[in-house]
Structures are given as structure tokens and as C-alpha cells.
Design a protein around this motif. Structure first.
Motif, PDB file in Angstrom:
ATOM      1  N   UNK A 137       0.838  -1.206   0.000  1.00 22.88           N
ATOM      2  CA  UNK A 137       0.000   0.000   0.000  1.00 22.88           C
ATOM      3  C   UNK A 137       0.866   1.246   0.000  1.00 22.88           C
ATOM      4  N   UNK A 138       1.940   1.207   0.785  1.00 21.54           N
ATOM      5  CA  UNK A 138       2.866   2.347   0.824  1.00 21.54           C
ATOM      6  C   UNK A 138       3.429   2.615  -0.569  1.00 21.54           C
ATOM      7  N   UNK A 139       3.930   1.567  -1.215  1.00 26.25           N
ATOM      8  CA  UNK A 139       4.534   1.736  -2.539  1.00 26.25           C
ATOM      9  C   UNK A 139       3.513   2.195  -3.577  1.00 26.25           C
ATOM     10  N   UNK A 140       2.315   1.654  -3.529  1.00 27.48           N
ATOM     11  CA  UNK A 140       1.277   2.045  -4.497  1.00 27.48           C
ATOM     12  C   UNK A 140       0.937   3.532  -4.349  1.00 27.48           C
ATOM     13  N   UNK A 141       0.716   3.978  -3.122  1.00 27.70           N
ATOM     14  CA  UNK A 141       0.373   5.388  -2.902  1.00 27.70           C
ATOM     15  C   UNK A 141       1.539   6.300  -3.253  1.00 27.70           C
ATOM     16  N   UNK A 142       2.748   5.886  -2.905  1.00 26.08           N
ATOM     17  CA  UNK A 142       3.935   6.695  -3.211  1.00 26.08           C
ATOM     18  C   UNK A 142       4.150   6.811  -4.707  1.00 26.08           C
TER      19      UNK A 142
END
Length: 166
Positions: A137-142
Motif C-alpha cells: 500500500x505504501x509503494x502504491x500510494x507513493x
């Protein structure tokens, strides 16, 4: 350091990173997260104007450098917990970030990755690790937030129309 000295320092740094091309763009995007006062746009835009065919590639490189650095911040937050967060950011900013995560969830990080708020992405990356956000989720949003930023600065539109640099 006087303002004119600071501006000269930024100009010299920008020129150095532009002369390094793609590795310089990646480096400035990465280092901006931690300490460098030179926004990657100051390297990205001249490279894209000089070679418009690679504008999207340059935007992807800037995104990769920034998100890679953000991932390090994420893991520092995950490992070091709240003390790491509070040692680098004021209590007020930490509380505000937590309140935004509580209220808006993952959209907080996506917006923070996009918005040109000083130390915003840095704070939210470390906070994401501290608050236990999962890595995907962190990577997708970033990636979503950071990739939109350089494309918008270039006036680029994926797959349709022409960009400002063409």
C-alpha cells in the motif's frame, strides 16, 4: 549563509546533477528526501527540454529515486518506531500526520507524495512505517503520488495529446 550564497549553491548543485544525466537525476531525487535542498524538478525539466523523447523516462527515474528514498524512510519508521519519527519532526506535525491518516487513510500518503509541502513526503513516509502501513500500500500510494508530480510539471499526458516539452 546569505540568501545569494544559498541560491548560488543550489545553482551549482543543479548544474552538477544535470551534467550527470540520468544518474544525476536519480541521485538528486533520492538525496532530496534526506538532505539536499535541490528539488529534482530543477534537473528533470532541463533534461526533458533537452531531450523531449525521453521526458517520460526522466519522470520515471525521478519517481524511482524519490520512492526508493521514501522506502528507506518507511523502513526507518518501521524499525525505529515513534522515537525516530519524533526525533526528526515536531510533535505538532506528527500529531497532525496521525490525524490525517486516521481520517483519510492511504489518501493521506498519496496526497503527501504529490503535494509540494516541505518535508511532507518525508514525514508521511516515516509515519507510514511507524503506523504499520503495509509495504504494498505504501509503494502504491507513493508511486501514484510521485509519478503524477513530475508528469504534471512536464505538462505530460500519458498516451494522449502532446506534452509541453514536445
Amino acid at each position: 549563509m546569505y540568501p545569494i550564497d544559498t541560491l548560488r549553491s543550489i545553482e551549482l548543485s543543479r548544474d552538477l546533477f544535470i551534467s550527470l544525466g540520468i544518474p544525476g537525476l536519480f541521485a538528486v531525487a533520492f538525496l532530496e528526501f534526506f538532505l539536499l535542498p535541490v528539488p529534482p524538478d530543477l534537473v528533470l525539466i532541463p533534461l526533458a527540454v533537452a531531450n523531449p523523447t525521453f521526458a517520460f523516462g526522466y519522470a520515471a527515474v525521478a519517481t524511482a529515486g524519490s520512492v526508493f528514498a521514501g522506502s528507506i524512510g518507511f523502513f526507518l519508521g518501521r524499525k525505529g518506531g515513534r522515537p525516530v519519527l519524533e526525533s526528526h519532526f515536531s510533535g505538532t506535525r506528527v500529531e497532525r500526520a496521525e490525524a490525517y491518516f486516521d481520517r483519510y487513510g492511504l489518501a493521506t500518503l498519496g496526497f503527501g507524495a504529490f503535494a509540494p509541502i516541505p518535508e511532507g513526503y518525508e514525514l508521511l513516509s516515516v509515519a507510514s512505517g511507524v503506523l504499520g502501513l503495509d509495504l504494498r500500500s505504501y509503494l502504491a500510494a507513493s508511486l501514484a503520488g510521485r509519478e503524477v508530480l513530475p508528469r504534471s510539471r512536464l505538462g505530460a499526458r500519458p498516451r494522449r495529446g502532446r506534452s509541453v516539452v514536445e
